[in-house]
Design a protein around this motif. Sequence first.
Motif, PDB file in Angstrom:
ATOM      1  N   ASN A  63       0.861  -1.176   0.000  1.00 41.57           N
ATOM      2  CA  ASN A  63       0.000   0.000   0.000  1.00 41.57           C
ATOM      3  C   ASN A  63       0.900   1.230   0.000  1.00 41.57           C
ATOM      4  O   ASN A  63       1.250   1.761   1.041  1.00 41.57           O
TER       5      ASN A  63
ATOM      6  N   SER B 129       0.962  -1.117  -5.064  1.00 40.29           N
ATOM      7  CA  SER B 129      -0.328  -0.532  -5.419  1.00 40.29           C
ATOM      8  C   SER B 129      -0.321   0.941  -5.039  1.00 40.29           C
ATOM      9  O   SER B 129      -0.032   1.293  -3.902  1.00 40.29           O
TER      10      SER B 129
ATOM     11  N   HIS C  71      -3.065   3.012  -5.583  1.00 44.00           N
ATOM     12  CA  HIS C  71      -4.465   3.366  -5.816  1.00 44.00           C
ATOM     13  C   HIS C  71      -4.857   4.693  -5.177  1.00 44.00           C
ATOM     14  O   HIS C  71      -5.676   5.409  -5.707  1.00 44.00           O
TER      15      HIS C  71
ATOM     16  N   SER D  78      -3.833   0.640  -9.185  1.00 44.41           N
ATOM     17  CA  SER D  78      -4.017  -0.693  -8.607  1.00 44.41           C
ATOM     18  C   SER D  78      -4.157  -1.775  -9.675  1.00 44.41           C
ATOM     19  O   SER D  78      -4.457  -2.916  -9.356  1.00 44.41           O
TER      20      SER D  78
END
Length: 179
Positions: free
Chosen positions: A2, A29, A31, A39
């Motif tokens: 993350n 990722s 995102h 992602s």
Amino acid sequence: INHFVTDTDAEVQAVKDFVAGQGAEAVLSRHWELGSEGSADLATKVAELADADTADFAPIYPDDMSLANKIQTIAKKIYRADGAVMDPKILAQLKLWEEQGYGNLPVCMAKTQYSFSTDPTQRGAPTGFTVPVREVRLSAGAGFIVAVCGEIMTMPGLPRVPSAESIHLNDAGQIEGLF
């Protein structure tokens, strides 16, 4: 992984190296920064793993186990606690829901994210503790039971004017009002 804007390339590589040493792969990722584009690699990897049909997934309890025993099983098998502690009022509520036909629902535990215990100061995976269940909630529409454990707030308070009130689509169909 993350990823956040403050993460350095060296930190990301350290996580990837550590995970590789454990026999797995870490996928970056972004995102939060790039939305679905950020992602895409993670989604592709998840799809590949799901399609590979190599997982040995098995639920930790059967659907027909009592709700109280489902909570005990999660506490013991997932959190490695000595067990869950529920007062008679909670046990009676769970029994009533079973009688009403909700006994086959799965259980979701709401507790601190900082520890497997309910004490946020006991970081990581301590042992020799119990999980106090202070409240249970039926989410019949969503199809699960929530066991609220320890001192946790499940829904933060909102300001007088929530941000959602200023989010809208403009004439071009674009979202406006997000931060």
